[in-house]
Design an enzyme around this catalytic site. Structure first.
Site, PDB file in Angstrom:
ATOM      1  N   HIS A  86       0.825  -1.206   0.000  1.00 51.37           N
ATOM      2  CA  HIS A  86       0.000   0.000   0.000  1.00 51.37           C
ATOM      3  C   HIS A  86       0.863   1.260   0.000  1.00 51.37           C
ATOM      4  CE1 HIS A  86      -4.015  -1.917   1.484  1.00 51.37           C
ATOM      5  NE2 HIS A  86      -3.405  -2.651   0.587  1.00 51.37           N
TER       6      HIS A  86
ATOM      7  N   GLU B 102       0.776   3.883   1.864  1.00 55.20           N
ATOM      8  CA  GLU B 102       1.224   4.326   3.185  1.00 55.20           C
ATOM      9  C   GLU B 102       2.444   3.523   3.646  1.00 55.20           C
ATOM     10  OE1 GLU B 102      -1.766   3.397   2.208  1.00 55.20           O
ATOM     11  OE2 GLU B 102      -3.347   4.233   3.425  1.00 55.20           O
TER      12      GLU B 102
ATOM     13  N   CYS C 142      -6.369   1.463   5.157  1.00 55.33           N
ATOM     14  CA  CYS C 142      -6.957   0.178   5.548  1.00 55.33           C
ATOM     15  C   CYS C 142      -6.485  -0.129   6.966  1.00 55.33           C
ATOM     16  CB  CYS C 142      -6.508  -0.911   4.571  1.00 55.33           C
ATOM     17  SG  CYS C 142      -4.768  -1.348   4.752  1.00 55.33           S
TER      18      CYS C 142
ATOM     19  N   CYS D 106      -2.686  -0.519   7.299  1.00 56.01           N
ATOM     20  CA  CYS D 106      -1.968   0.771   7.236  1.00 56.01           C
ATOM     21  C   CYS D 106      -2.239   1.599   8.483  1.00 56.01           C
ATOM     22  CB  CYS D 106      -2.379   1.523   5.979  1.00 56.01           C
ATOM     23  SG  CYS D 106      -1.764   0.748   4.473  1.00 56.01           S
TER      24      CYS D 106
HETATM   25  N1  LIG Z   1      -5.286   3.130   2.062  1.00 53.45           N
HETATM   26  C1  LIG Z   1      -5.038   2.335   0.993  1.00 53.45           C
HETATM   27  C2  LIG Z   1      -6.057   1.496   0.493  1.00 53.45           C
HETATM   28  C3  LIG Z   1      -5.791   0.758  -0.636  1.00 53.45           C
HETATM   29  N2  LIG Z   1      -4.571   0.858  -1.210  1.00 53.45           N
HETATM   30  C4  LIG Z   1      -4.321   0.136  -2.471  1.00 53.45           C
HETATM   31  C5  LIG Z   1      -4.343  -1.360  -2.424  1.00 53.45           C
HETATM   32  C6  LIG Z   1      -4.812  -1.715  -3.809  1.00 53.45           C
HETATM   33  O1  LIG Z   1      -3.734  -1.660  -4.728  1.00 53.45           O
HETATM   34  C7  LIG Z   1      -5.785  -0.584  -4.111  1.00 53.45           C
HETATM   35  C8  LIG Z   1      -7.214  -0.919  -3.730  1.00 53.45           C
HETATM   36  O2  LIG Z   1      -7.746  -1.643  -4.760  1.00 53.45           O
HETATM   37  P1  LIG Z   1      -9.349  -1.699  -5.015  1.00 53.45           P
HETATM   38  O3  LIG Z   1      -9.875  -2.629  -3.949  1.00 53.45           O
HETATM   39  O4  LIG Z   1      -9.907  -0.306  -4.892  1.00 53.45           O
HETATM   40  O5  LIG Z   1      -9.457  -2.264  -6.401  1.00 53.45           O
HETATM   41  O6  LIG Z   1      -5.362   0.526  -3.351  1.00 53.45           O
HETATM   42  C9  LIG Z   1      -3.570   1.674  -0.700  1.00 53.45           C
HETATM   43  O7  LIG Z   1      -2.456   1.765  -1.252  1.00 53.45           O
HETATM   44  N3  LIG Z   1      -3.831   2.397   0.416  1.00 53.45           N
END
Ligand SMILES: Nc1ccn([C@H]2C[C@H](O)[C@@H](COP(=O)(O)O)O2)c(=O)n1
Length: 182
Positions: free
Chosen positions: A89, A91, A115, A118
């Protein structure tokens, strides 16, 4: 969220407001580097002196580009065939990429609400402020758990989590950049 964790936008000083616009713009620029075909996330960590000490975007682990699927967990019933098992992610990458000894007391600007994993990293790393742009996954359990973690940690650790609300100012700032200017 506990009242001491919600800093209303109009409580910001003009300097804080301008910093918010600038650093969220940086996080958005780094989101553009993400190879995730569906959701690009960027994060920018700023210390108490207003210096950027960490940036990141969501990507596969170093050396694993092209080795793991970008499929969403709704596209395959086997979790091992989906990105969630592998992607780093934004973060996490911003914290790991830190250029300072630590990120204690810093602010993290992130384009998507953290999430639960994170949120744990944010609390344990000593980050004090979370400024997020989108909360499009607010119905997910991971987001709900993150909300609880940040809320419960907010009182003892004085963590403030707030949503960035100046989207037009980001657009104005980016529009004002002329790459052809001499
Ligand atoms: N705070 C976050 C939440 C999600 N991510 C990233 C992880 C995945 O690559 C994408 C989420 O995918 P989706 O379920 O929207 O198709 O975003 C993050 O980096 N930081």
């Amino acid at each position: 969220m506990a009242s001491n964790t919600k800093l209303p936008q109009d409580n910001l000083t003009r300097r804080q407001y301008k910093d918010d616009v600038y650093f969220m713009s940086v996080a958005l620029m780094f989101a553009k580097k993400s190879p995730d075909p569906s959701t690009q996330v960027g994060a920018c960590i700023v210390n108490e002196g207003g210096e950027i000490v960490g940036v990141g975007f969501n990507k596969m682990p170093d050396g694993c580009e092209g080795k793991f699927p970008w499929k969403h967990d709704t596209e395959d019933e086997d979790p091992l065939n989906t990105k969630g098992m592998y992607v780093c992610h934004a973060e996490l990458n911003a914290i790991v990429n830190k250029t300072s000894v630590d990120v204690k007391g810093c602010t993290i600007y992130v384009t998507l609400f953290p999430c639960n994993e994170c949120a744990k990293l944010i609390v344990q790393s000593g980050i004090k402020n979370v400024v997020y742009l989108s909360n499009k996954h607010k119905e997910r359990n991971g987001t709900k758990a993150a909300f609880r973690i940040l809320d419960e940690a907010s009182t003892p650790k004085n963590i403030i989590c707030r949503q960035f609300e100046s989207k037009q100012d980001v657009r104005d700032l980016l529009d004002s950049i002329d790459p052809f200017a001499e």
